[in-house]
Scaffold this motif. Structure first.
Motif, PDB file in Angstrom:
ATOM      1  N   ASP A 290       1.654  -0.392  -5.031  1.00 44.29           N
ATOM      2  CA  ASP A 290       0.644  -0.004  -4.796  1.00 44.29           C
ATOM      3  C   ASP A 290      -0.621   1.115  -5.160  1.00 44.29           C
ATOM      4  N   ARG A 293      -1.827   4.808  -5.820  1.00 43.92           N
ATOM      5  CA  ARG A 293      -0.437   5.784  -6.442  1.00 43.92           C
ATOM      6  C   ARG A 293       0.013   5.504  -7.489  1.00 43.92           C
ATOM      7  N   ASP A 307      -0.735  10.214  -5.149  1.00 43.91           N
ATOM      8  CA  ASP A 307      -1.759  10.577  -3.653  1.00 43.91           C
ATOM      9  C   ASP A 307      -3.333  10.286  -4.828  1.00 43.91           C
ATOM     10  N   ASP A 334       8.533  -2.353  -7.066  1.00 43.78           N
ATOM     11  CA  ASP A 334       8.356  -1.245  -6.789  1.00 43.78           C
ATOM     12  C   ASP A 334       8.979  -0.250  -7.049  1.00 43.78           C
ATOM     13  N   SER A 351       8.290   3.492  -3.711  1.00 44.78           N
ATOM     14  CA  SER A 351       8.340   4.436  -2.116  1.00 44.78           C
ATOM     15  C   SER A 351       9.014   5.555  -2.132  1.00 44.78           C
ATOM     16  N   LYS A 384      -0.144 -10.804  -3.505  1.00 37.10           N
ATOM     17  CA  LYS A 384      -0.757  -9.987  -2.946  1.00 37.10           C
ATOM     18  C   LYS A 384      -2.227 -10.211  -2.148  1.00 37.10           C
TER      19      LYS A 384
END
Length: 444
Positions: A290, A293, A307, A334, A351, A384
């Motif tokens: 992400d 993040r 964030d 992740d 996450s 991606k």
């Protein structure tokens, strides 16, 4: 005499389940260093026993403590390389073979003073993206750049490596506390404690030419500006947020319990600044999955996910009971790993921040690096790109639907009456009276 140290740590099998779901049964593993000089290998399966490293017969083992550790994939050698810096002032390159077997490849001794309790011979150590360059910086501002010569076969040997040493010019009293090099190996970011030691960026190819310098933050309500105290920094990898440039967006953690985000294309002041915890921030890292993040850890064991769009903490990473020395995100999955003074290696899901595995290492840990190969990184980049192309196709479909001709509404009688009202007021009154009479007749 030399001693072979066999140290193997096994993590929980839940990490293996996560890796199998995302990358076709790929085994996840990492390497961490401690204060006694051992390199410890941790994996999601206890399938291999690993001969990690040899260290000599020096009486003072604290001089061998591992200060910094980084990894990269060398395309010519077709293997993962780890670079580690020890307190005695040496830089060693370790090769990762099949099944977690490690062997010493190259060792370079810096020309530094004898190590003391207060000195730090290495505050920054980074591999280039292609695995052919290492940039090391000490607390006095001496930068050592090790490059593989082009006429060699890409192997790290004493006769095949060229070393470039230069001194950072604008280093004030207090020295350098942290330094990070960009993935392309062209920029060096450094900072320290005290006036004049705020974040700066120099060009490595031009041997320390100043390229960018941060402006100090504004004064507080007491008209007081605290002196800078930069403890950690990290460049953001290439992505949409930084336009594919690996040296323009970076994060900084300070000893004043703050996390800042800089963008050299926008302004010399921080684009984001937030209060973090009750202690100095020791390490920051960006998520590879992400782009919005990042993660931060302080010296009281607090680890959180931040964030970047809202500049707020979006979740806490629990379980660390001591000071966290380093937090590192996996380059393809992740996953996030933490090491610290509680002597545990922990791996979390990025996450939901759930702890997937932990291993006891018996010594205070100082640094950590993931074992990820180039094939896995290419696979992650391709996924991606596919996701971005799918999003673009969806946006184009929405635009196509939005460009369809709209149905015209039929004009009602009321609209005619209003148009006539603008021209003649008398005719509009007559039309309204007729309508009322018709309604009365219909009711009857």
């Amino acid at each position: 005499a030399c001693i072979n140290s066999v140290v193997s740590l096994s993590l929980d099998s839940s990490i293996d389940r996560v890796s199998r779901k995302e990358d076709n049964q790929m085994e996840t593993s990492l390497l961490c260093g401690d204060e006694l000089g051992y390199l410890r290998y941790a994996s999601s399966t206890n399938a291999y026993a690993s001969v990690l490293h040899r260290f000599g017969s020096e009486s003072n083992k604290k001089d061998l403590s591992v200060l910094k550790l980084c990894s990269s994939f060398n395309r010519q050698m077709e293997c993962n390389l780890y670079a580690l810096a020890r307190k005695k002032g040496s830089i060693e390159i370790v090769r990762a073979g099949g099944g977690g077997f490690f062997s010493n490849v190259f060792e370079y001794h810096q020309k530094t003073k004898a190590p003391s309790s207060s000195s730090n011979p290495c505050v920054g150590l980074d591999f280039a993206e292609d695995g052919t360059q290492i940039t090391a910086t000490d607390d006095e501002g001496t930068v050592t750049v090790l490059r593989v010569k082009q006429d060699s076969n890409g192997t790290w040997k004493t006769h095949g490596v060229g070393a470039t040493v230069f001194q950072l010019k604008d280093v004030r009293e207090g020295g350098v506390l942290c330094a990070r090099a960009s993935k392309d190996g062209t920029r060096l970011l450094y900072g320290g404690k005290g006036q004049g030691n705020d974040v700066k960026m120099v060009d490595i190819e031009h041997e320390g030419k100043l390229v960018w310098k941060a402006k100090p933050p504004p004064v507080n309500w007491l008209n007081y500006r605290a002196p800078p105290w930069v403890k950690c920094a990290r460049f953001k990898e290439r992505g949409e947020a930084n336009g594919g440039n690996a040296s323009c967006v970076f994060a900084v953690g300070t000893g004043e319990k703050k996390v800042r985000l800089y963008d050299t294309r926008v302004n010399k002041r921080a684009t984001m600044e937030m209060e973090y915890g009750e202690a100095a921030v020791n390490s920051v890292t960006f998520s590879s999955v992400d782009e919005h993040r990042m993660f931060a850890a302080d010296s009281r064991g607090k680890c959180c996910a931040i964030d970047l769009r809202t500049s707020k903490v979006c979740g806490a990473i629990r379980g660390n009971s001591g000071s966290v020395r380093e937090i590192e995100a996996h380059p393809t999955l992740d996953l996030v790993a933490t090491v610290g003074l509680d002597r545990y290696v922990r791996v979390y899901n990025g996450s939901n921040r759930k702890c997937l595995g932990a291993a006891y290492a018996k010594q205070n840990l100082t640094c950590v690096a993931w074992d990820a190969f180039e094939e896995d990184r290419n696979r992650n980049r391709n996924t991606k790109k596919k996701n971005r192309n799918n999003d673009d196709d969806d946006d184009n479909d929405d635009d196509h639907v939005g460009n369809l001709p709209k149905k015209r509404k039929k004009k009602t009688k009321k609209s005619k009456s209003f148009e006539e009202d603008d021209n003649d007021d008398d005719t509009s009154l007559v039309i309204k009276k007729k309508k009322k009479k018709k309604k009365k007749n219909e009711d009857v």
